[in-house]
Design an enzyme around this catalytic site. Sequence first.
Site, mmCIF file in Angstrom:
data_model
loop_
_atom_site.group_PDB
_atom_site.id
_atom_site.type_symbol
_atom_site.label_atom_id
_atom_site.label_comp_id
_atom_site.label_asym_id
_atom_site.label_seq_id
_atom_site.Cartn_x
_atom_site.Cartn_y
_atom_site.Cartn_z
ATOM 1 N N ASN A 103 0.936 -1.087 -0.146
ATOM 2 C CA ASN A 103 0.081 0.033 -0.027
ATOM 3 C C ASN A 103 0.919 1.321 -0.097
ATOM 4 O O ASN A 103 2.037 1.265 0.666
ATOM 5 C CB ASN A 103 -0.830 0.162 1.309
ATOM 6 C CG ASN A 103 -2.124 -1.157 0.944
ATOM 7 O OD1 ASN A 103 -2.107 -1.673 0.245
ATOM 8 N ND2 ASN A 103 -2.697 -1.151 2.201
ATOM 9 N N LYS A 114 -22.618 14.197 -0.263
ATOM 10 C CA LYS A 114 -23.239 12.813 -0.176
ATOM 11 C C LYS A 114 -23.927 12.478 -1.487
ATOM 12 O O LYS A 114 -23.763 11.294 -1.985
ATOM 13 C CB LYS A 114 -24.074 12.688 1.057
ATOM 14 C CG LYS A 114 -23.346 12.607 2.415
ATOM 15 C CD LYS A 114 -22.477 11.161 2.539
ATOM 16 C CE LYS A 114 -21.490 11.487 3.652
ATOM 17 N NZ LYS A 114 -20.541 12.190 3.322
#
Length: 602
Positions: A98, A481
């Site tokens: 990662n 959102k």
Amino acid sequence: MCGIVGYTGTRAAMPIILEGLKRLEYRGYDSAGITTISNGKVNSLKAAGKLRELERQLASQHLPGSCGIGHTRWATHGKPTTENAHPHCSGTISLVHNGIIENYLLLKKDLQTKGYIFQSQTDTEVIAHLIHSLYDGNILSAVQKAIPKLHGAYSLLITDSNQPGTLICVKHQSPLILGFGDGENFIASDIPAILNQTRQFIFLEDSDLAVVTAQDCQIYVNGIPVERPVKTVSWSPAAAEKDGHKHFMLKEIHEQPRALRDTLRGKYVDGKLVLDDLQLSHQEITDIKRITLVACGTSWHAAMVGKYYLEKYTSIPTEVDIASEYRYRRKIIDSSTLVIPVSQSGETADTLAALKEAKSMGAKILCICNVMDSSIARESHGVLYTSAGPEIGVASTKAFTTQLAALYLMTLYLAQQRQQLNSTQIAVKVSELQAIPDAMEQVLRDSERYARFAERYHNYPDFLFLGRSYNFPIALEGALKLKEISYIHAEGYAAGEMKHGPIALIDENMPVVVIATPSEVQDKVFANMEEVMARKGKVVAIATNSTAPEAVSDTFIVPEVSDELSPLINVIPTQFIAYHIADFKGCDVDQPRNLAKSVTVE
């Protein structure tokens, strides 16, 4: 972003790793792979796309062995293809990674001159070949020699088929944890991956290198053995399951009253706020002359509300910075500056970098985050943990409302220490905050009403969200959102700014969600709604019974609370609007395209 899982023990590794990767799907990814070691042989399988594609292949191609590593990749260097998926191998060495290796091109050119042939476009394959080029039969020694040559942020998990049963992991500016069982051990990039296997964890620190076997674990820093405390995590495995809800996001919306109660628990004792983990003396708090909040995304919206709280009750000049911008501008910081990083994961790369820079310049650091012993928590002088529990859906909900509550508590605590609020005033405000979960539950009972709303509004291509004062950041959050999970273009604006541009967009095809709960500027907000309706815009009002406007297209009624705490209530309708529209459209609500839960690279 990407997910890492490793296992060494006596059980079959592949099913454990696959299950762990499934529990990390919320982080966002576009390919996946697993490597196991058995009888000195490397067994590896990778697939582009979702885990179900890898699982389909594993059904006919079993990977034997009781030690292995797995990865879900979010593409940075190279397209999301099978060739670019992790793990990457070089000889007997396999690894997952990662982060980003910033000097990978220089390393790659050097390795190519030594005869190494690259099969992918990733920076990760460079690490595998680099370690192999330094390998003389001792994998630990090779990794230790390779690490100083890597520039960037990374967490690594490495196997060597010549040393079956041994995993080596390295953490540098990217999260990695160890989990401990009975005769077996685990490694992961996030707690939910292995929470069903263990509650005993070590949270690795930057520069830690760990050698992990089924029976043992040794951590080194620069070749010197070190001890790290084992922590018990109280989250239950069930906390990371859907619990009967269609999506994690819907479950997490409904968990907000519980999360808020847990965040408040134990913070107010015998008439005083008790926030011992803030770790600032009375004198240090008194000496604060300036406050800066740094955050990204949804946490930035929470920080914007926090500015209203801090300036109102502490009278300290407060600014809010997007962490990625804060890093790259000239800052005026000294020992009288308080910097408050806000992060759900505690691993957000830009926020962590901003924290470190401010700390190096002498600022005091008090962070708000949701993950115990995360990088941001460890780097801070003090911490106020939210108790949201694991948040799996990429679009943050309960983490946001608990951040609002934490910012309010921190504000009251600073005001208490600076004697700007007396005990009676604080008692009243804490009581109002403690009543918010009950008010939230009233809003949550109307979920189906929002589903019917979605049927009528899901085809509109654009939305505008308007709010003022404490609720301007909620307008921004509502718009965020909606575009995150439904892919509908949405903008949030301060309602008073509508006439300075956005009003040109308004017609019968532009729904405008207006937060119109009681406030000092309530009449101004009503005037803004009239301006929208005069241009045939569809007004969707979030209001109380006492402020419910007439003649608007739709109204969602919420309980009436104090203006400063209304964001905790008013954000829930915006979450429901986004959720139900996205669900009606058939979008991947929990894992929206191109997004990741925890942004751990710049």
